[in-house]
Design a protein around this motif. Structure first.
Motif, PDB file in Angstrom:
ATOM      1  N   LEU A  20       3.992   2.476  -6.485  1.00  0.00           N
ATOM      2  CA  LEU A  20       3.864   1.212  -7.607  1.00  0.00           C
ATOM      3  C   LEU A  20       5.232   1.545  -8.650  1.00  0.00           C
ATOM      4  O   LEU A  20       5.826   0.802  -9.014  1.00  0.00           O
ATOM      5  CB  LEU A  20       2.537   1.294  -8.276  1.00  0.00           C
ATOM      6  CG  LEU A  20       1.438   0.921  -7.367  1.00  0.00           C
ATOM      7  CD1 LEU A  20      -0.156   0.885  -8.066  1.00  0.00           C
ATOM      8  CD2 LEU A  20       1.714  -0.555  -6.934  1.00  0.00           C
ATOM      9  N   PHE A  24       8.337  -0.559  -9.613  1.00  0.00           N
ATOM     10  CA  PHE A  24       8.550  -1.053 -10.982  1.00  0.00           C
ATOM     11  C   PHE A  24       9.986  -0.494 -11.153  1.00  0.00           C
ATOM     12  O   PHE A  24      10.695  -1.486 -11.680  1.00  0.00           O
ATOM     13  CB  PHE A  24       7.714  -0.327 -12.013  1.00  0.00           C
ATOM     14  CG  PHE A  24       8.095  -0.471 -13.216  1.00  0.00           C
ATOM     15  CD1 PHE A  24       7.653  -1.811 -13.857  1.00  0.00           C
ATOM     16  CD2 PHE A  24       8.694   0.514 -14.125  1.00  0.00           C
ATOM     17  CE1 PHE A  24       7.998  -2.129 -15.179  1.00  0.00           C
ATOM     18  CE2 PHE A  24       9.009   0.097 -15.461  1.00  0.00           C
ATOM     19  CZ  PHE A  24       8.588  -1.134 -15.982  1.00  0.00           C
ATOM     20  N   LEU A 130       3.164   4.402 -15.828  1.00  0.00           N
ATOM     21  CA  LEU A 130       2.248   3.609 -14.556  1.00  0.00           C
ATOM     22  C   LEU A 130       1.335   4.728 -14.143  1.00  0.00           C
ATOM     23  O   LEU A 130       0.180   4.356 -13.789  1.00  0.00           O
ATOM     24  CB  LEU A 130       3.264   2.833 -14.281  1.00  0.00           C
ATOM     25  CG  LEU A 130       2.620   1.879 -12.809  1.00  0.00           C
ATOM     26  CD1 LEU A 130       3.492   0.980 -12.598  1.00  0.00           C
ATOM     27  CD2 LEU A 130       2.226   2.712 -11.538  1.00  0.00           C
ATOM     28  N   PHE A 134      -2.618   4.819 -14.226  1.00  0.00           N
ATOM     29  CA  PHE A 134      -3.271   4.595 -12.931  1.00  0.00           C
ATOM     30  C   PHE A 134      -4.206   5.939 -12.798  1.00  0.00           C
ATOM     31  O   PHE A 134      -5.482   5.506 -12.159  1.00  0.00           O
ATOM     32  CB  PHE A 134      -2.059   4.598 -11.692  1.00  0.00           C
ATOM     33  CG  PHE A 134      -2.607   4.244 -10.511  1.00  0.00           C
ATOM     34  CD1 PHE A 134      -3.121   3.078  -9.833  1.00  0.00           C
ATOM     35  CD2 PHE A 134      -3.218   5.075  -9.698  1.00  0.00           C
ATOM     36  CE1 PHE A 134      -3.510   2.856  -8.708  1.00  0.00           C
ATOM     37  CE2 PHE A 134      -3.707   5.071  -8.566  1.00  0.00           C
ATOM     38  CZ  PHE A 134      -3.881   4.035  -7.867  1.00  0.00           C
ATOM     39  N   LEU A 147      -5.792  -0.213 -10.705  1.00  0.00           N
ATOM     40  CA  LEU A 147      -4.833  -1.319 -10.567  1.00  0.00           C
ATOM     41  C   LEU A 147      -4.717  -2.061 -11.671  1.00  0.00           C
ATOM     42  O   LEU A 147      -3.709  -2.745 -12.175  1.00  0.00           O
ATOM     43  CB  LEU A 147      -4.808  -1.924  -9.196  1.00  0.00           C
ATOM     44  CG  LEU A 147      -4.794  -1.170  -8.046  1.00  0.00           C
ATOM     45  CD1 LEU A 147      -5.115  -2.041  -6.652  1.00  0.00           C
ATOM     46  CD2 LEU A 147      -3.205  -0.816  -7.801  1.00  0.00           C
ATOM     47  N   SER A 150      -3.052  -0.403 -14.886  1.00  0.00           N
ATOM     48  CA  SER A 150      -1.710  -0.122 -14.954  1.00  0.00           C
ATOM     49  C   SER A 150      -0.802  -1.411 -14.389  1.00  0.00           C
ATOM     50  O   SER A 150       0.207  -1.648 -14.944  1.00  0.00           O
ATOM     51  CB  SER A 150      -1.502   1.249 -13.766  1.00  0.00           C
ATOM     52  OG  SER A 150      -2.119   0.912 -12.564  1.00  0.00           O
ATOM     53  N   VAL A 151      -1.019  -1.798 -13.241  1.00  0.00           N
ATOM     54  CA  VAL A 151      -0.140  -2.932 -12.777  1.00  0.00           C
ATOM     55  C   VAL A 151      -0.519  -4.235 -13.582  1.00  0.00           C
ATOM     56  O   VAL A 151       0.579  -5.041 -14.056  1.00  0.00           O
ATOM     57  CB  VAL A 151      -0.556  -3.296 -11.298  1.00  0.00           C
ATOM     58  CG1 VAL A 151       0.376  -4.464 -10.856  1.00  0.00           C
ATOM     59  CG2 VAL A 151      -0.307  -2.120 -10.274  1.00  0.00           C
ATOM     60  N   SER A 155       2.735  -5.855 -15.608  1.00  0.00           N
ATOM     61  CA  SER A 155       3.009  -7.257 -15.175  1.00  0.00           C
ATOM     62  C   SER A 155       2.933  -8.497 -16.355  1.00  0.00           C
ATOM     63  O   SER A 155       3.223  -9.662 -16.242  1.00  0.00           O
ATOM     64  CB  SER A 155       2.167  -7.540 -14.033  1.00  0.00           C
ATOM     65  OG  SER A 155       0.714  -7.607 -14.290  1.00  0.00           O
ATOM     66  N   ILE A 389      -4.470  -9.637 -12.175  1.00  0.00           N
ATOM     67  CA  ILE A 389      -3.320  -9.178 -11.863  1.00  0.00           C
ATOM     68  C   ILE A 389      -2.255 -10.305 -11.504  1.00  0.00           C
ATOM     69  O   ILE A 389      -0.901 -10.442 -12.115  1.00  0.00           O
ATOM     70  CB  ILE A 389      -3.101  -8.053 -10.917  1.00  0.00           C
ATOM     71  CG1 ILE A 389      -3.999  -6.897 -11.623  1.00  0.00           C
ATOM     72  CG2 ILE A 389      -1.644  -7.783 -10.554  1.00  0.00           C
ATOM     73  CD1 ILE A 389      -3.996  -5.711 -10.518  1.00  0.00           C
ATOM     74  N   LEU A 393       1.149 -11.574 -13.131  1.00  0.00           N
ATOM     75  CA  LEU A 393       2.530 -11.767 -12.278  1.00  0.00           C
ATOM     76  C   LEU A 393       3.062 -13.357 -12.207  1.00  0.00           C
ATOM     77  O   LEU A 393       4.487 -13.488 -12.539  1.00  0.00           O
ATOM     78  CB  LEU A 393       2.264 -11.281 -10.912  1.00  0.00           C
ATOM     79  CG  LEU A 393       2.070  -9.759 -10.959  1.00  0.00           C
ATOM     80  CD1 LEU A 393       1.646  -9.458  -9.546  1.00  0.00           C
ATOM     81  CD2 LEU A 393       3.520  -9.105 -11.105  1.00  0.00           C
TER      82      LEU A 393
END
Length: 549
Positions: A20, A24, A130, A134, A147, A150-151, A155, A389, A393
């Motif tokens: 991941l 990024f 990240l 995570f 997820l 962090s993501v 995003s 997420i 995004l």
């Protein structure tokens, strides 16, 4: 709940975390050329980063004479247009130095131009954070919440734009948050080295921005709310020594990294704090925005919902004096609360307290874990996490590359923010001038003149690299005020009868002048919008007999 820290749920998924992080870096690296130099960077961030880096590489005192120009002819980037180069008390050293170093390395390797190279520092800072976030979340709550933490954070539209074009607030968010995660881990495990590491990260965060001054009250409130776990019992001297060592690192590192302070540390720190506390007298009233409104209106709604769910397990855990709950409670309360202290001001959306967003995504992750233990169907929580997420995004992709102008559905999107008259509803920092300069470079006739009545200095710093040499940049404004002199307007009118003159400006209702008002009534030769709300305009000025494009 036992007074001892809970054991990890499982081994962290290092491979996924690193994948991941690499994604990024790769995605961010391909998009840096869509984001321009921003207001503060052009004022002095780039300039002082380059100067301090040159000084630490040579210890040549000429680099600390900020009015001099010790670089050889043709030095790139040419930062002499930085208006605040004589105001060193305003510019922190660490992130700027790291950005300048990244610029030199990446531009020498041919990866980015020197200005994009400054922004590239955030790619590896964001990737490292990240992984940290995570692993921290996965060891407590599992894969799906990790997820989300962090993501989900990286995003969010307002985080994306600051990651790709803000070498002050994004690094501060990373270092500030990393210090808190290191602190709570050391607190739970009774690790002296962890306490010292948190102290070092605190010092690095303080060398990036004064927001880190509020780490100390967060630590203190954590200790009050959560108490000391059993692992520290009978280790008072060790704990005291670790705390003193951490405090010493927190003070020594920013002083060591900031050459401006060295001749008179006490006096110059006071000068800097006077500047920080004086912001209340510098910011125009029409530019002020409630911090709570900024958070609610610039965060994707599903992330707000997930964070709100996280308040349920947070409240339950606080009654048990859970250490992580104490951290998130203190982190949120102090970070948001400081924005309401007497004399505090908020402008530019959420960037002045960007370090609150990792706490929000950790709350969202905890909320997902709490639901996971209660929802009978196994797919329910992963679906929620995927929706949250995906919502961030999709919002970032739809707003690309103008995420700085993202407002959520609570305002009616960006058009609704404009209609409500919310401060900084558009591209308040001038990121989109990158697209405008591309249009001018490709379409303006030879010998044209470009005038930029708002945030002109951001274009002046980019011009040597991104404006054709035959196009002149008219100097008509100063950064401290939105006004342009009457003589400048008359000068442009005179030029417009002889040469093609273009006026390029971001649409910002709280920062305008007579020239932008006049140009609003003229047809645009080029415009950029988000959801139909115009962010950037280029007009031909004045309406002259020269043949249109």
């Amino acid at each position: 709940m036992s007074d001892d820290p809970a054991p990890p749920r499982e081994r962290p998924s290092w491979g996924l975390a690193l994948a991941l992080a690499l994604l990024f870096v790769l995605l961010g690296g391909t998009q840096l050329d869509r984001y321009g130099v921003t207001w503060d960077e052009a004022l002095g961030d780039f300039f002082f980063g380059e100067r301090y880096l040159s000084y630490f590489l040579s210890f040549d005192a000429r680099y600390l004479d900020f009015e001099a120009d010790p670089y050889p002819e043709g030095h790139v980037p040419d930062l002499r247009a930085s208006p605040f180069r004589v105001r060193p008390w305003e510019y922190y050293p660490l992130a700027n130095i790291l950005a300048a170093a990244t610029s030199r390395v990446t531009s020498a390797a041919g990866l980015f131009d020197p200005l994009d190279g400054f922004h590239a520092v955030n790619l590896w800072l964001g990737a490292g954070f990240l992984v940290l976030l995570f692993v921290f979340a996965e060891m407590r709550w599992g894969l799906a919440p990790a997820l989300l933490a962090s993501v989900g954070l990286l995003s969010m539209p307002r985080v994306v734009c600051h990651a790709l074009a803000n070498i002050k607030d994004f690094p501060e968010m990373v270092l500030f948050s990393a210090a808190l995660l290191a602190f709570v881990t050391a607190w739970e495990k009774g690790s002296v080295r962890g306490v010292l590491g948190a102290g070092a990260l605190t010092g690095l965060a303080l060398a990036a921005k004064a927001n880190a001054l509020f780490l100390a009250p967060i630590y203190l409130l954590c200790l009050i709310v959560g108490g000391l776990p059993n692992v520290w019992e009978g280790r008072f001297r060790e704990l005291a020594a670790a705390g003193l060592g951490a405090a010493a690192l927190g003070v020594a590192l920013p002083v060591a990294l900031w050459p401006y302070l060295w001749p008179d540390p006490i006096g110059r720190i006071g000068e800097h704090l006077s500047y920080v506390s004086g912001q209340v007298f510098q910011v125009r009233e029409e530019s002020l925005l409630s911090p709570l409104q900024a958070l609610l209106f610039t965060t994707p709604p599903l992330m707000l919902l997930a964070g709100a769910i996280g308040l349920i397990p947070l409240a339950q855990a606080l009654r048990r004096r859970d250490r992580l709950a104490a951290l998130l409670f203190s982190w949120t309360l102090v970070t948001l609360g400081r924005m309401y202290l007497p004399g505090a001001v908020n402008f530019d959306g959420i960037r002045h307290f960007l370090e609150l967003l990792p706490a929000l995504t950790l709350l969202a992750a905890w909320g997902a874990f709490w639901l996971q233990e209660r929802v009978p169907r196994a797919w329910g929580v992963p679906l929620l996490v995927g929706l949250v997420i995906s919502g961030s995004l999709v919002a970032s992709v739809r707003a690309h590359p103008h995420q700085i102008a993202y407002w959520n559905a609570l305002t009616g999107g960006t058009p609704g923010a404009f209609q409500r008259g919310l401060p900084q509803a558009g591209d308040y920092w001038g990121m989109s001038y990158r697209q405008g300069l591309e249009w001018i470079r490709e379409n303006a006739p030879e010998g044209s003149v470009l005038a930029v009545p708002l945030i002109e200095h951001a274009v002046a710093v980019q011009a040597p690299l991104r404006l054709r040499s035959d196009i002149g940049l008219a100097h008509i404004s100063i950064p401290q005020t939105p006004q342009v002199p009457e003589g400048a307007v008359q000068m442009l009118r005179g030029l417009g009868s002889e040469r093609p003159v273009f006026v390029m400006y971001v649409v910002r209702r709280d920062w305008r002048n007579r020239l932008t008002d006049e140009c609003d009534a003229l047809p645009a030769v080029a415009e950029w919008d988000l959801e139909g709300a115009v962010l950037l305009r280029i007009v031909r000025y004045p309406q002259s007999p020269i043949a249109p494009l």
